[in-house]
Design a protein around this motif. Structure first.
Motif, short mmCIF file in Angstrom:
data_model
loop_
_atom_site.label_atom_id
_atom_site.label_comp_id
_atom_site.label_asym_id
_atom_site.label_seq_id
_atom_site.Cartn_x
_atom_site.Cartn_y
_atom_site.Cartn_z
N CYS A 72 -12.87 -0.66 -4.38
CA CYS A 72 -11.80 -1.66 -4.45
C CYS A 72 -10.54 -0.92 -4.87
O CYS A 72 -10.45 -0.44 -6.01
N ALA A 73 -9.58 -0.81 -3.98
CA ALA A 73 -8.42 0.04 -4.25
C ALA A 73 -7.13 -0.69 -3.91
O ALA A 73 -7.03 -1.35 -2.88
N ALA A 74 -6.15 -0.54 -4.80
CA ALA A 74 -4.84 -1.11 -4.54
C ALA A 74 -4.18 -0.36 -3.39
O ALA A 74 -4.27 0.87 -3.31
N PRO A 75 -3.53 -1.09 -2.46
CA PRO A 75 -2.86 -0.42 -1.34
C PRO A 75 -1.78 0.55 -1.83
O PRO A 75 -1.05 0.26 -2.78
N ILE A 76 -1.71 1.69 -1.20
CA ILE A 76 -0.67 2.68 -1.48
C ILE A 76 -0.01 3.05 -0.17
O ILE A 76 -0.34 2.49 0.88
N LYS A 77 0.94 3.97 -0.22
CA LYS A 77 1.73 4.28 0.97
C LYS A 77 0.85 4.76 2.12
O LYS A 77 -0.23 5.31 1.92
N LYS A 78 1.37 4.58 3.33
CA LYS A 78 0.60 4.72 4.57
C LYS A 78 -0.26 5.97 4.65
O LYS A 78 -1.48 5.87 4.81
N ALA A 79 0.32 7.14 4.57
CA ALA A 79 -0.45 8.37 4.75
C ALA A 79 -1.52 8.51 3.67
O ALA A 79 -2.61 9.02 3.93
N ARG A 80 -1.22 8.03 2.46
CA ARG A 80 -2.17 8.19 1.36
C ARG A 80 -3.34 7.23 1.48
O ARG A 80 -4.48 7.59 1.18
N ILE A 81 -3.09 6.01 1.90
CA ILE A 81 -4.22 5.08 2.04
C ILE A 81 -5.08 5.47 3.24
O ILE A 81 -6.30 5.30 3.23
N ILE A 106 -15.12 -1.20 1.67
CA ILE A 106 -13.79 -0.91 1.14
C ILE A 106 -13.01 -2.22 1.08
O ILE A 106 -12.88 -2.92 2.08
N ILE A 107 -12.50 -2.53 -0.12
CA ILE A 107 -11.76 -3.78 -0.31
C ILE A 107 -10.35 -3.46 -0.83
O ILE A 107 -10.19 -2.99 -1.96
N PRO A 108 -9.31 -3.68 -0.03
CA PRO A 108 -7.95 -3.52 -0.55
C PRO A 108 -7.65 -4.65 -1.54
O PRO A 108 -7.93 -5.82 -1.27
N VAL A 109 -7.08 -4.28 -2.70
CA VAL A 109 -6.83 -5.25 -3.77
C VAL A 109 -5.36 -5.22 -4.15
O VAL A 109 -4.83 -4.18 -4.59
N PHE A 110 -4.68 -6.35 -3.99
CA PHE A 110 -3.27 -6.43 -4.35
C PHE A 110 -3.12 -6.64 -5.86
O PHE A 110 -3.73 -7.53 -6.45
#
Length: 250
Positions: free
Chosen positions: A94-103, A118-122
């Motif tokens: 569960c990971a907070a979204p980060i900038k494009k290339a890094r995510i 994989i769960i994107p978490v705001f």
């Protein structure tokens, strides 16, 4: 007696490997077109009779042989099951979204390491408020093709942190990267057996209210990831690697 001539490995290690969103079975004929046909025909220079490995995220990995090679499409015949679909370790990231290339990098490495979901978490400090899930799925598929996975990681719809915690399953441990201090990550993971997840915040971490909400979850365990400050993507991959080592997957 003369030395025996070694039989070449079949299929060769250099055999191309692709995911197809079609159930596979012995004897099936499959038409590959679009990017698949371009890759096999124009990049790999495949010709009739050449092998290709295919996996479908359902039955496993299969050997197929090119039968009709055209400029825009290729027909292949599925011949043999090489491996059944793998048993994936029961770990969510569960990971907070980060900038494009890094995510994109996080998705790729999570797939390589064996994460199941994989769960994107705001979160409040997240600098990204929208995601291109189709692009992220494409990165996950490409990573699975390269690393030999026969099971694709599930990519869930993004969710807000409060909703994630509210609906958290009672049987699943939640190891969250706590930048204010936590227990030794490897020791905590070794002490737990069963379904688990890793939660990593954005650059800057969780705010105080979010951290308290996470700590209030009975299944949550705050973990420390060493003495140095890690970027969000580094923390995610480091924590996954520790869990895989602790669980015996490595």
């Amino acid at each position: 007696m003369g030395a025996m001539i070694a039989t070449p490995a079949w299929p060769p290690q250099s055999t191309p490997r692709l995911f197809v969103d079609t159930p596979l079975s012995a004897g099936a004929m499959l038409r590959l077109d679009g990017p698949h046909a371009h890759y096999l025909g124009s990049v790999m220079r495949m010709k009739s009779g050449d092998p290709v490995k295919l996996f479908d995220d359902v039955s496993g990995e299969w050997l197929a042989v090119a039968r009709d090679v055209g400029k825009r499409a290729m027909d292949v015949e599925v011949t043999d099951l090489l491996r059944p679909r793998e048993a994936v370790p029961d770990l969510w990231l569960c990971a907070a979204p980060i900038k494009k290339a890094r995510i994109d990098w996080v998705i790729e490495k999570a797939c390589e390491l064996g994460v199941d979901r994989i769960i994107p978490v705001f979160t409040r400090r997240a600098v990204v408020d929208r995601l291109n899930l189709d692009r992220l799925r494409a990165h996950a598929i490409e990573a699975a093709e390269q690393c030999g996975r026969t099971a694709l990681p599930q990519l869930a719809e993004p969710v807000k942190l409060a909703a994630l915690l509210r609906d958290w399953p009672s049987e699943r441990a939640l190891f969250f990267a706590d930048e204010t201090g936590g227990v030794n990550a490897l020791a905590a993971m070794r002490a737990h057996s069963g379904p688990a997840a890793i939660l990593v915040g954005p650059e800057g971490g969780f705010d105080a209210e979010e951290r308290e909400a996470i700590r209030a979850l009975p299944q949550a365990v705050g973990i420390a990831l060493g003495p140095r400050i890690l970027r969000a993507e580094t923390a995610a991959v480091a924590a996954v690697g520790l869990w895989m080592a602790a669980s015996g997957d490595w």
